[in-house]
Scaffold this motif. Structure first.
Motif, PDB file in Angstrom:
ATOM      1  N   THR A  46       0.840  -1.186   0.000  1.00  0.00           N
ATOM      2  CA  THR A  46       0.000   0.000   0.000  1.00  0.00           C
ATOM      3  C   THR A  46       0.880   1.242   0.000  1.00  0.00           C
ATOM      4  O   THR A  46       2.092   1.157   0.220  1.00  0.00           O
ATOM      5  CB  THR A  46      -0.946   0.019   1.216  1.00  0.00           C
ATOM      6  N   GLU A  47       0.262   2.387  -0.227  1.00  0.00           N
ATOM      7  CA  GLU A  47       0.930   3.676  -0.111  1.00  0.00           C
ATOM      8  C   GLU A  47       0.235   4.480   0.980  1.00  0.00           C
ATOM      9  O   GLU A  47      -0.990   4.428   1.122  1.00  0.00           O
ATOM     10  CB  GLU A  47       0.901   4.422  -1.442  1.00  0.00           C
ATOM     11  N   HIS A  48       1.038   5.208   1.742  1.00  0.00           N
ATOM     12  CA  HIS A  48       0.489   5.994   2.853  1.00  0.00           C
ATOM     13  C   HIS A  48       1.367   7.225   3.020  1.00  0.00           C
ATOM     14  O   HIS A  48       2.589   7.113   3.155  1.00  0.00           O
ATOM     15  CB  HIS A  48       0.475   5.160   4.130  1.00  0.00           C
ATOM     16  N   GLY A  49       0.750   8.403   3.017  1.00  0.00           N
ATOM     17  CA  GLY A  49       1.554   9.617   3.069  1.00  0.00           C
ATOM     18  C   GLY A  49       2.453   9.673   1.852  1.00  0.00           C
ATOM     19  O   GLY A  49       2.007   9.528   0.722  1.00  0.00           O
ATOM     20  N   ASN A  50       3.749   9.851   2.084  1.00  0.00           N
ATOM     21  CA  ASN A  50       4.712   9.850   0.988  1.00  0.00           C
ATOM     22  C   ASN A  50       5.471   8.530   0.886  1.00  0.00           C
ATOM     23  O   ASN A  50       6.441   8.429   0.139  1.00  0.00           O
ATOM     24  CB  ASN A  50       5.728  10.996   1.174  1.00  0.00           C
ATOM     25  N   GLY A  51       5.030   7.528   1.638  1.00  0.00           N
ATOM     26  CA  GLY A  51       5.778   6.274   1.686  1.00  0.00           C
ATOM     27  C   GLY A  51       5.052   5.115   1.036  1.00  0.00           C
ATOM     28  O   GLY A  51       3.827   5.075   0.941  1.00  0.00           O
ATOM     29  N   THR A  52       5.854   4.139   0.598  1.00  0.00           N
ATOM     30  CA  THR A  52       5.342   2.871   0.067  1.00  0.00           C
ATOM     31  C   THR A  52       5.660   1.770   1.056  1.00  0.00           C
ATOM     32  O   THR A  52       6.782   1.705   1.587  1.00  0.00           O
ATOM     33  CB  THR A  52       5.979   2.562  -1.303  1.00  0.00           C
ATOM     34  N   THR A  61       8.229   5.079   7.806  1.00  0.00           N
ATOM     35  CA  THR A  61       7.778   5.855   6.644  1.00  0.00           C
ATOM     36  C   THR A  61       7.990   5.128   5.324  1.00  0.00           C
ATOM     37  O   THR A  61       7.507   5.569   4.290  1.00  0.00           O
ATOM     38  CB  THR A  61       8.509   7.205   6.586  1.00  0.00           C
ATOM     39  N   ARG A  62       8.718   4.030   5.351  1.00  0.00           N
ATOM     40  CA  ARG A  62       8.909   3.194   4.159  1.00  0.00           C
ATOM     41  C   ARG A  62       9.226   1.788   4.619  1.00  0.00           C
ATOM     42  O   ARG A  62       9.962   1.590   5.584  1.00  0.00           O
ATOM     43  CB  ARG A  62      10.066   3.709   3.295  1.00  0.00           C
TER      44      ARG A  62
END
Length: 359
Positions: free
Chosen positions: A26-32, A83-84
């Motif tokens: 998934t993607e969330h904020g600016n992270g994968t 964040t990633r």
């Protein structure tokens, strides 16, 4: 959340037919965020999934509300959290699965981390170096690593061209900048005496097709890493060169075909243990090997599937004390028998002791 099922590999496990790995993504904020999940019904598959989910995602498989990453990414309006997240499979079969989990964690500055996990495919339990090498073999390996890395520092300080262990650049001591060269010289000499002499527990262990790779992060702290010409320390040792230092399990796994190898029970390796508290409360205890004397663990009370971090002492091979990070304080006292079963007690401060049985 978008979940992509990406079939990466197939292998055979006892009590299971073909087992496949899919990616939870998934993607969330600016992270994968991308994470492995084994597909299959065997006990080994369940243990591997439980271990990885419990340690990395802070939840049990399929127990999330909206996303498998909901317990680790930053909360709304905060910067602290993962964040990633990504992974790659280093090797699968015969005999073991090697997978690396990579992550970035936000905070005052971004911290990048790479953790290598090794699993025995027959049992689904983790593997540590102490199960592969004899005590004398561990000492020999540690001495070899110290000598090779010390020589690498010597070569650099004497002006030779060295390959940076982080990005592969060719580097050498910059004699045109005396101040920078002096600071590098002081730092690397200190590193030679301190970091390179520490326990082998700090090593990242990779099992490849023909080689064992041992690696540790470099000598410089993140905020002065621009001075770090050498980067990380990484050493490859062929399995054949280690043959005389391997345990019977290590020899079977790394020298022979790797099939039908019996993993020796060793509580220091950690693993997934399930059972009951007071004979009626289902619990899952996940023990993660932190060092030869420390365990970092997680407790899940199945009724609520709540995550409780634990820290514990592993200095006595047959005995474990684990302390809950909660209030009021509570702790486990557990003993392991020859079959690998854990029995003992759990007690909350001021409360009565409750029996625990796990396997």
């Amino acid at each position: 959340m978008r979940i992509l099922s990406l079939i990466l590999l197939t292998f055979a496990l006892p009590l299971a037919a073909e087992v496949q790995i899919e990616s939870l993504q998934t993607e969330h904020g600016n992270g994968t965020y991308r994470f492995p999940k084994l597909l299959g019904t065997g006990d080994a598959v369940k243990r591997i999934n439980t271990y990885l989910h419990a340690i990395e995602l802070k939840l049990l498989p399929d127990s999330f509300e909206s996303s498998p990453f909901e317990n680790i990414w930053p909360k709304e309006g905060e910067i602290w959290g993962v964040t990633r997240l990504d992974y790659h499979v280093d090797r699968y079969g015969p005999g073991f699965l090697a997978v690396t989990i990579e992550s970035d964690t936000g905070g005052a500055f971004t911290s990048r981390q790479s953790i290598n996990y090794l699993f025995d495919l027959a049992s689904g339990q983790p593997i540590i170096l102490e199960q592969l090498l004899s005590e004398s073999g561990l000492r020999n390996l540690h001495a070899q690593l110290r000598q090779q890395r010390s020589q690498r520092i010597t070569d650099f300080l004497s002006g030779e061209i060295i390959t940076n262990g982080r990005d592969g650049r060719a580097v050498s001591l910059d004699s045109s900048n005396p101040e920078r060269a002096a600071l590098q010289r002081i730092t690397y000499e200190q590193c030679r005496q301190t970091r390179l002499g520490r326990s082998i527990d700090e090593e990242h262990v990779h099992l490849g097709s023909q080689h064992l790779t041992m690696s540790i992060t470099g000598c410089m702290l993140p905020y002065i890493r621009d001075l770090d010409a050498l980067g990380d320390f990484e050493n490859l040792i062929s399995y054949r060169a280690l043959e005389d230092d391997l345990t019977p399990y290590g020899h079977c796994l790394l020298i022979k075909d790797g099939a039908n190898c019996k993993r020796p029970p060793d509580i220091r390796a950690g693993g997934v243990y399930q059972g009951s508290l007071d004979g009626s409360i289902p619990i899952t205890l996940v023990l993660s090997h932190k060092s030869r004397n420390r365990l970092s663990s997680a407790l899940y009370r199945d009724a609520k599937v709540e995550y409780t971090p634990l820290e514990g002492d592993a200095s006595v091979p047959e005995y474990r004390q684990l302390y809950e990070s909660s209030y009021p304080p509570a702790h486990f006292e557990l003993r392991v028998d020859k079959s690998g079963e854990l029995t003992g007690i759990w007690q909350q401060q001021g409360g009565k002791t409750l029996p625990v049985q796990l396997r």
